[in-house]
Structures are given as structure tokens and as C-alpha cells.
Scaffold this motif. Structure first.
Motif, PDB file in Angstrom:
ATOM      1  N   PHE A  90      40.200  14.540 -78.076  1.00  0.00           N
ATOM      2  CA  PHE A  90      40.443  14.146 -76.703  1.00  0.00           C
ATOM      3  C   PHE A  90      41.297  12.882 -76.697  1.00  0.00           C
ATOM      4  O   PHE A  90      41.502  12.252 -77.730  1.00  0.00           O
ATOM      5  CB  PHE A  90      39.117  13.900 -75.982  1.00  0.00           C
ATOM      6  N   ARG A  91      41.762  12.496 -75.536  1.00  0.00           N
ATOM      7  CA  ARG A  91      42.684  11.371 -75.436  1.00  0.00           C
ATOM      8  C   ARG A  91      42.008  10.108 -74.911  1.00  0.00           C
ATOM      9  O   ARG A  91      40.894  10.150 -74.381  1.00  0.00           O
ATOM     10  CB  ARG A  91      43.879  11.733 -74.551  1.00  0.00           C
ATOM     11  N   VAL A  92      42.723   9.003 -75.052  1.00  0.00           N
ATOM     12  CA  VAL A  92      42.311   7.724 -74.487  1.00  0.00           C
ATOM     13  C   VAL A  92      42.977   7.571 -73.125  1.00  0.00           C
ATOM     14  O   VAL A  92      44.205   7.659 -73.016  1.00  0.00           O
ATOM     15  CB  VAL A  92      42.700   6.550 -75.408  1.00  0.00           C
ATOM     16  N   ASN A  93      42.181   7.364 -72.086  1.00  0.00           N
ATOM     17  CA  ASN A  93      42.696   7.152 -70.736  1.00  0.00           C
ATOM     18  C   ASN A  93      42.524   5.675 -70.381  1.00  0.00           C
ATOM     19  O   ASN A  93      41.402   5.199 -70.188  1.00  0.00           O
ATOM     20  CB  ASN A  93      41.929   8.016 -69.729  1.00  0.00           C
ATOM     21  N   ASP A  94      43.625   4.945 -70.341  1.00  0.00           N
ATOM     22  CA  ASP A  94      43.541   3.527 -70.003  1.00  0.00           C
ATOM     23  C   ASP A  94      44.011   3.302 -68.563  1.00  0.00           C
ATOM     24  O   ASP A  94      44.881   4.003 -68.053  1.00  0.00           O
ATOM     25  CB  ASP A  94      44.325   2.650 -70.985  1.00  0.00           C
ATOM     26  N   PHE A  95      43.389   2.318 -67.925  1.00  0.00           N
ATOM     27  CA  PHE A  95      43.654   2.008 -66.517  1.00  0.00           C
ATOM     28  C   PHE A  95      44.258   0.611 -66.438  1.00  0.00           C
ATOM     29  O   PHE A  95      43.635  -0.374 -66.842  1.00  0.00           O
ATOM     30  CB  PHE A  95      42.356   2.079 -65.709  1.00  0.00           C
ATOM     31  N   PHE A  96      45.470   0.541 -65.897  1.00  0.00           N
ATOM     32  CA  PHE A  96      46.159  -0.735 -65.723  1.00  0.00           C
ATOM     33  C   PHE A  96      45.757  -1.302 -64.358  1.00  0.00           C
ATOM     34  O   PHE A  96      46.042  -0.688 -63.327  1.00  0.00           O
ATOM     35  CB  PHE A  96      47.672  -0.547 -65.790  1.00  0.00           C
ATOM     36  N   CYS A  97      45.119  -2.462 -64.363  1.00  0.00           N
ATOM     37  CA  CYS A  97      44.565  -3.010 -63.123  1.00  0.00           C
ATOM     38  C   CYS A  97      45.119  -4.398 -62.830  1.00  0.00           C
ATOM     39  O   CYS A  97      45.336  -5.201 -63.746  1.00  0.00           O
ATOM     40  CB  CYS A  97      43.042  -3.096 -63.206  1.00  0.00           C
ATOM     41  N   HIS A  98      45.301  -4.680 -61.548  1.00  0.00           N
ATOM     42  CA  HIS A  98      45.641  -6.019 -61.104  1.00  0.00           C
ATOM     43  C   HIS A  98      44.370  -6.860 -61.009  1.00  0.00           C
ATOM     44  O   HIS A  98      43.247  -6.361 -61.140  1.00  0.00           O
ATOM     45  CB  HIS A  98      46.336  -5.966 -59.740  1.00  0.00           C
ATOM     46  N   ASP A  99      44.559  -8.145 -60.707  1.00  0.00           N
ATOM     47  CA  ASP A  99      43.433  -9.072 -60.638  1.00  0.00           C
ATOM     48  C   ASP A  99      42.419  -8.687 -59.569  1.00  0.00           C
ATOM     49  O   ASP A  99      41.230  -8.981 -59.697  1.00  0.00           O
ATOM     50  CB  ASP A  99      43.967 -10.489 -60.373  1.00  0.00           C
ATOM     51  N   ASP A 100      42.868  -8.009 -58.509  1.00  0.00           N
ATOM     52  CA  ASP A 100      41.958  -7.655 -57.421  1.00  0.00           C
ATOM     53  C   ASP A 100      41.667  -6.160 -57.355  1.00  0.00           C
ATOM     54  O   ASP A 100      41.151  -5.674 -56.343  1.00  0.00           O
ATOM     55  CB  ASP A 100      42.525  -8.132 -56.076  1.00  0.00           C
ATOM     56  N   THR A 101      41.991  -5.409 -58.390  1.00  0.00           N
ATOM     57  CA  THR A 101      41.673  -3.973 -58.390  1.00  0.00           C
ATOM     58  C   THR A 101      40.802  -3.554 -59.575  1.00  0.00           C
ATOM     59  O   THR A 101      40.355  -2.407 -59.614  1.00  0.00           O
ATOM     60  CB  THR A 101      42.955  -3.118 -58.391  1.00  0.00           C
ATOM     61  N   TRP A 102      40.547  -4.461 -60.517  1.00  0.00           N
ATOM     62  CA  TRP A 102      39.783  -4.047 -61.697  1.00  0.00           C
ATOM     63  C   TRP A 102      38.312  -3.805 -61.378  1.00  0.00           C
ATOM     64  O   TRP A 102      37.658  -2.952 -62.002  1.00  0.00           O
ATOM     65  CB  TRP A 102      39.924  -5.060 -62.834  1.00  0.00           C
ATOM     66  N   GLN A 103      37.773  -4.524 -60.375  1.00  0.00           N
ATOM     67  CA  GLN A 103      36.356  -4.366 -60.069  1.00  0.00           C
ATOM     68  C   GLN A 103      36.072  -3.007 -59.438  1.00  0.00           C
ATOM     69  O   GLN A 103      35.087  -2.350 -59.775  1.00  0.00           O
ATOM     70  CB  GLN A 103      35.884  -5.509 -59.172  1.00  0.00           C
ATOM     71  N   MET A 104      36.922  -2.570 -58.530  1.00  0.00           N
ATOM     72  CA  MET A 104      36.700  -1.249 -57.936  1.00  0.00           C
ATOM     73  C   MET A 104      36.960  -0.155 -58.965  1.00  0.00           C
ATOM     74  O   MET A 104      36.304   0.899 -58.958  1.00  0.00           O
ATOM     75  CB  MET A 104      37.579  -1.050 -56.695  1.00  0.00           C
ATOM     76  N   THR A 105      37.903  -0.396 -59.890  1.00  0.00           N
ATOM     77  CA  THR A 105      38.150   0.569 -60.957  1.00  0.00           C
ATOM     78  C   THR A 105      36.934   0.674 -61.865  1.00  0.00           C
ATOM     79  O   THR A 105      36.527   1.771 -62.263  1.00  0.00           O
ATOM     80  CB  THR A 105      39.389   0.151 -61.774  1.00  0.00           C
ATOM     81  N   LEU A 106      36.341  -0.473 -62.178  1.00  0.00           N
ATOM     82  CA  LEU A 106      35.134  -0.479 -63.001  1.00  0.00           C
ATOM     83  C   LEU A 106      34.027   0.344 -62.357  1.00  0.00           C
ATOM     84  O   LEU A 106      33.379   1.168 -63.028  1.00  0.00           O
ATOM     85  CB  LEU A 106      34.667  -1.927 -63.207  1.00  0.00           C
ATOM     86  N   ALA A 107      33.808   0.143 -61.056  1.00  0.00           N
ATOM     87  CA  ALA A 107      32.739   0.874 -60.368  1.00  0.00           C
ATOM     88  C   ALA A 107      32.948   2.381 -60.449  1.00  0.00           C
ATOM     89  O   ALA A 107      32.002   3.142 -60.703  1.00  0.00           O
ATOM     90  CB  ALA A 107      32.662   0.423 -58.910  1.00  0.00           C
ATOM     91  N   ARG A 108      34.178   2.827 -60.263  1.00  0.00           N
ATOM     92  CA  ARG A 108      34.458   4.271 -60.330  1.00  0.00           C
ATOM     93  C   ARG A 108      34.320   4.797 -61.748  1.00  0.00           C
ATOM     94  O   ARG A 108      33.838   5.925 -61.971  1.00  0.00           O
ATOM     95  CB  ARG A 108      35.860   4.549 -59.785  1.00  0.00           C
ATOM     96  N   LEU A 109      34.746   4.016 -62.737  1.00  0.00           N
ATOM     97  CA  LEU A 109      34.653   4.464 -64.123  1.00  0.00           C
ATOM     98  C   LEU A 109      33.203   4.558 -64.586  1.00  0.00           C
ATOM     99  O   LEU A 109      32.826   5.492 -65.296  1.00  0.00           O
ATOM    100  CB  LEU A 109      35.436   3.522 -65.040  1.00  0.00           C
ATOM    101  N   VAL A 110      32.391   3.580 -64.196  1.00  0.00           N
ATOM    102  CA  VAL A 110      30.973   3.633 -64.559  1.00  0.00           C
ATOM    103  C   VAL A 110      30.335   4.884 -63.974  1.00  0.00           C
ATOM    104  O   VAL A 110      29.535   5.563 -64.628  1.00  0.00           O
ATOM    105  CB  VAL A 110      30.251   2.359 -64.072  1.00  0.00           C
TER     106      VAL A 110
END
Length: 575
Positions: A443-463
Motif C-alpha cells: 500500500f502507499r503512504v498518503n501524506d497531507f500538506f497542511c497550513h498552520d490553521d488547517t492541521w487540527q481539522m485534518t488531524l481530527a478527520r484522520l483519527v
């Protein structure tokens, strides 16, 4: 007698120069580009998204409005890395698959390597009209099989000790075959055997090491491809003009009229040829990009294809002294290798049920640098046969996880389109996740490029969309506010049996425990841990060695097994 026609001289003189110069120049260029890529990533991370509002995921603090004391009991279990540390009811089959899959893949590549070596050994004997003798052929086959050692080191070996054992095993078999040859043929000598191996394998091995250095490995093959094509243009233009003296004189007169001297014209021609073929090199990179996105190749196969092609071309250069057509022997051998590998994986992946994607989210302390990269490489080498890996991109793994399309976006000035600037971009990125295995079962590695104010919402969705979470908290201290936030988010939203925390002597253990207990006390009413007996599992990793890796893998596989059981119970209840 060997031929000395211009074509043969070009193949045996200019081609080695192009390969050597391309590899050597690619090293500093790759390093420079990756440093600039890392700097661009940091700039993007520090910016704020253009559309961060509306639809933002609520944080753990915002969800904690209606709290009551947790009904469950909080326990903190710290395990020292040991063979039994990761043993659990759900670990067995997954752990066996994780540990054995890289070596099973190595067997497929081994079969391809044997085909490659067999073709090269046959071409060696045939090109020189040497008598075919079984022992002679076997020795040559083993000499040409040397690329298997770096292949297995990249695919399956997890530690320096295993890599050294691979080299020692290959050398021991060659010594044994040589001893038999010396006993049967008094005319042979140890020196002849040593020269045979060194002259055949040392030059391509040194070139290989240039673009397999860990810091440039992710983009080394891409940059080498570009540089080899561009340098080919420089040499080809000079060679063509040398054979057409009239055209060369006309070109020189144009240069003289522009105020260039003889040296200036010479370098101008080199630059023109370089730029013309650099365009072709860029198109070649775009073809690789499309093949990568279409799953026709992946990060590992790209490196291995470059490895075997490099050795094939290097081996065939020596045969070209016997005739220009023999330069194709390396390409034929590479074709045999590639066909065998594809057929082998098609057969191997067609046996049994397709693997279920066990989605692994990796969180970590960004300041770990090389240590973070080493653990990431060791864990994902095994886990990617179980499921895809997700992470928020950071400077620590920028050089290890960059993918061809991301790197080419950076080179063309379009890296910003990889960043998540709001909820819509995040939703789109989640829909585009690559969750299917490649042709080799990885399988592949899926990385998410986040700005200073978007990493927290990205974290919540990834968890919420991951089966297992590995949080690397080596080096964790009160200065790591982002990691403290992530711990609160995990306690608030993820069943703790799915979360594994790694620590070592550099972790502030007291602060880690206090952060977890604070997160437990602030847990919102909707947390899956609220009414359960929560057990936060922490594995203490040793400084070096495979023992810690396999203990960690065991814990992750146990967590994945429990996640599978939970999902199965949910489906049964729903039915």
C-alpha cells in the motif's frame, strides 16, 4: 578481434562518461532540490489557509461542554521492547504477514535477478565466443547476480547486521565457487577471479551508492534520469557535428560572428545540446509521474528499476567491445528481470484473499529528524503490506516521503496546490486517498500538506478514518504543544486500544503521563473511552536493534486485530 568502429568507441567511451557524470552531478543537485523542497514545505506550513472557516471540525476543547466524570478507569501501561511485548489475540496472523511479506517480495525480486544474471552470463560467453562450461557459467551467473544484495537490502533487510550478512553470504558463495574452479583449473588464479568481480561490479556499485544515499534516495532516480538525458544531448550534438565538418564550420562561424571564441562556441554547443535534451528529460519525468499516479510503478519499484537498469547498462558496456549490438544485452537482461518480477507478483498476489486495508496513522515529534525517518522507514517497510499509511507532512520526513508528482509540482512551482486550505480541500483529499495495493502488494503512504490553521481539522478527520495510530513521542517535552494537542484529540476521539505510543530515554515521561491524565479528565461526553476501561499502551524503544521494531509491530498488529474485531461486531449488530 574487438571492433573499433566509431559507434563502438562512442558506446564504450561516451556512455560510461555520461552515466558517471550524470550520477555524480545528480547527488548535489538532488540534495539542493530537497533542501529547497523542505524549505518550501515549512513556508507552506507556516501560512494560513485561504478558506479555513465554515465546516471546521470541532476540537476536543470545543466538544467538552457537557462533561461529567469519566465512568471508566484510566490505566497507563509501559512495556519494554521484547519479543513478547506485542503478543496479543489479534496480532498473530497480521504480525506473521508483516514480518514475512518483505522477504516474500525479496524472493520474487530474487527470481527476477536470477533471470537477469542468467541472460548476462550467456551474453558474456556468447559475445567472446568462450566455450560454455557449467562451472564457468555458474561463476559468471553469480557475479552478475550481485545487484540482488542491494535489492534485498532495500526491500527486506531492516538493520545493518542483516545487510552485512547478505553481503557476506554472497561473497562466501563466490569464494566457494572460485575454490572449486581453482581446484579444477590450474591455469586460473585468485587474482583473475578478484579482477573479474571487481571490474564487473565495483564501478556500478559506486554509482549506485551516489543516488541511494538516504538523504536523496526519494528523488535520486528522477534527478539521475534527467541529468543522463541532458548530458546525452550535449555529447550527441558534439558527436554529430564532429562527423559533419561542414555543418560544424557553419555553426562555428555563427558563433564567431556573435563574438564567441573557439572555447565559447564549444561551451555554447554543450549548453544547447544539454537544454534540448533537458526538454526530453522533463517529458520523461512527466511520463514517470503519470505511471506512478496510475499505479504502474511505486516508490520502491522506481528505485529498483533504476538499480537493475544501471547494472545492466554497465555490464553491457564491457560486452560492446566485442560488437556494438551487444550494448543491448543489458536492456534484454533488464527486460527479463522486469517480466519475471511482474509475473511473480501477479502470481503471488493472486493467491488467497485480497488484503484488508489496515489504515495506520503516524503522528510524531517533528524535531526528531533522522531518528524519525529511520523508525518510519523500518515500520512502513513491513506495515505497507497490511495497509496504507497516513501522516501530516512535516520537515522531519519531507525527504523520505516526497512522491514523484509532489516533487515535480515543487520543481514547476506548483507545490501550493498540494496544501489543504479548508474543509472542501480536505474532503476532496480524503476522497482521493490511495487505499488499494500496488502490483507488488504494498500500500502507499498518503501524506497531507497542511497550513498552520488547517492541521487540527485534518488531524481530527484522520483519527476518525484510521484503524491504528502510532504516536512517536521520543523527545517529547513541554515544548511540543502540538503533540500535547494530538494526545488530547486521541483520548477524546479514538478508542485507546487502537493507539500505540513510542517513547525512549529522551521522552519526558512525567510530562507524558500528566498530559494523558489531563486529557482523560477533559474527555468529552461522546468519547469512545468514556465508559470503557482505557489502557494507554506505551512501548519503550531501545536506542538500536530490530527488537524494538518487532515489539512495536506486534503492538500495532494487536491494535489492528482489535479494530477488525470491533468492526466485525458492528457489522453483525447492524445486520
Amino acid at each position: 578481434m574487438p571492433t573499433t568502429d566509431p559507434t563502438t568507441l562512442a558506446l564504450t567511451g561516451q556512455l560510461p562518461f555520461i552515466l558517471s557524470a550524470g550520477a555524480v552531478l545528480a547527488l548535489p543537485l538532488s540534495y539542493l532540490l530537497l533542501r529547497l523542497y523542505r524549505r518550501a514545505l515549512l513556508r507552506g506550513m507556516s501560512h494560513r489557509g485561504e478558506k479555513p472557516g465554515g465546516g471546521r471540525e470541532a476540537s476536543h476543547a470545543e466538544r467538552a461542554g457537557s462533561m461529567s466524570p469519566p465512568a471508566g478507569e484510566f490505566r497507563l501501561t509501559v512495556l519494554d521492547a521484547s519479543p513478547s511485548a506485542g503478543t496479543g489475540n489479534g496480532a498473530g496472523s497480521l504480525l506473521r504477514l508483516a514480518r514475512s511479506s518483505p522477504w516474500r517480495a525479496g524472493m520474487v525480486y530474487g527470481a527476477g535477478g536470477v533471470v537477469f544474471a542468467a541472460i548476462m552470463a550467456f551474453c558474456f560467453l556468447r559475445s567472446s565466443n568462450t566455450e560454455f562450461l557449467p562451472l564457468r557459467y555458474l561463476i559468471l551467473l553469480w557475479v552478475f547476480s550481485w545487484p540482488l544484495v542491494p535489492t534485498l537490502a532495500l526491500v527486506a533487510a531492516t538493520g545493518r547486521k542483516t545487510r552485512l550478512l547478505l553481503m557476506a553470504a554472497h561473497g562466501a558463495i563466490f569464494v566457494a565457487l572460485g575454490a572449486v574452479a581453482l581446484a579444477r583449473s590450474p591455469d586460473s588464479s585468485v587474482w583473475q577471479l578478484a579482477v573479474l568481480w571487481l571490474s564487473t561490479n565495483l564501478p556500478p556499485t559506486l554509482l549506485l551508492l551516489v543516488f541511494l544515499i538516504r538523504t536523496v534516495r526519494a528523488v535520486g532516480p528522477l534527478v539521475v534520469t534527467f541529468m543522463v538525458m541532458a548530458l546525452t544531448g550535449s555529447n550527441l550534438l558534439l558527436s554529430v557535428l564532429d562527423r559533419h565538418q561542414g555543418v560544424l564550420r557553419s555553426v562555428a562561424e555563427v558563433g564567431f560572428s556573435l563574438g564567441l571564441g573557439g572555447t565559447g562556441v564549444f561551451w555554447a554547443l554543450i549548453l544547447i545540446g544539454f537544454l534540448l535534451f533537458a526538454v526530453l528529460g522533463w517529458f520523461a519525468l512527466q511520463w514517470i509521474r503519470r505511471r506512478y499516479l496510475a499505479k504502474g510503478m511505486n516508490d520502491q519499484s522506481l528505485i529498483l528499476d533504476a538499480l537493475w537498469l544501471l547494472f545492466g547498462i554497465s555490464y553491457s558496456i564491457g560486452l560492446a567491445f566485442e560488437g556494438a549490438a551487444w550494448i543491448l544485452s543489458g536492456l534484454v537482461a533488464f527486460g527479463g528481470y522486469k517480466a519475471t518480477v511482474l509475473a511473480g507478483f501477479r502470481l503471488a498476489c493472486g493467491i488467497g484473499a485480497p488484503p484488508r486495508n489496515a489504515r495506520l496513522l503516524i503522528l510524531r515529534v517533528f524535531s526528531l529528524g533522522k531518528r524519525s525517518e529511520e523508525l518510519f522507514d523500518a515500520v512502513t517497510r513491513h506495515w505497507r503490506y497490511l495497509g496504507d499509511v497516513r501522516l501530516i507532512a512535516g520537515p522531519d520526513l519531507a525527504m523520505a516521503t516526497v512522491e514523484p508528482h509532489e516533487f515535480l509540482d515543487f520543481v514547476s512551482g506548483r507545490l501550493d496546490r498540494q496544501f489543504i486550505d479548508g474543509p472542501d480541500a480536505l474532503t476532496r483529499r480524503l476522497k482521493e486517498l490511495d487505499t488499494r495495493p500496488d502490483f507488488d502488494g504494498r500500500f502507499r503512504v498518503n501524506d497531507f500538506f497542511c497550513h498552520d490553521d488547517t492541521w487540527q481539522m485534518t488531524l481530527a478527520r484522520l483519527v476518525g478514518t484510521s484503524d491504528v495510530v502510532l504516536m512517536d513521542l521520543r523527545g517529547f517535552s513541554p515544548q511540543n504543544a502540538g503533540c500535547a494537542y494530538e494526545l488530547h484529540e486521541l483520548v477524546a476521539t479514538a478508542p485507546l486500544e487502537r493507539v500505540i505510543i513510542a517513547m525512549d530515554a529522551t521522552t519526558d515521561a512525567g510530562f507524558l503521563e500528566q498530559t494523558l491524565r489531563d486529557a482523560w479528565g477533559a474527555m468529552p461526553a461522546g468519547s469512545p473511552n468514556r465508559s470503557a476501561k482505557a489502557d494507554a499502551k506505551i512501548v519503550r524503544l531501545p536506542p538500536t536493534g530490530d527488537q524494538g521494531l518487532f515489539a512495536l509491530l506486534g503492538l500495532l498488529c494487536t491494535a489492528a486485530g482489535e479494530a477488525n474485531s470491533r468492526a466485525a461486531r458492528f457489522r453483525a449488530d447492524s445486520a
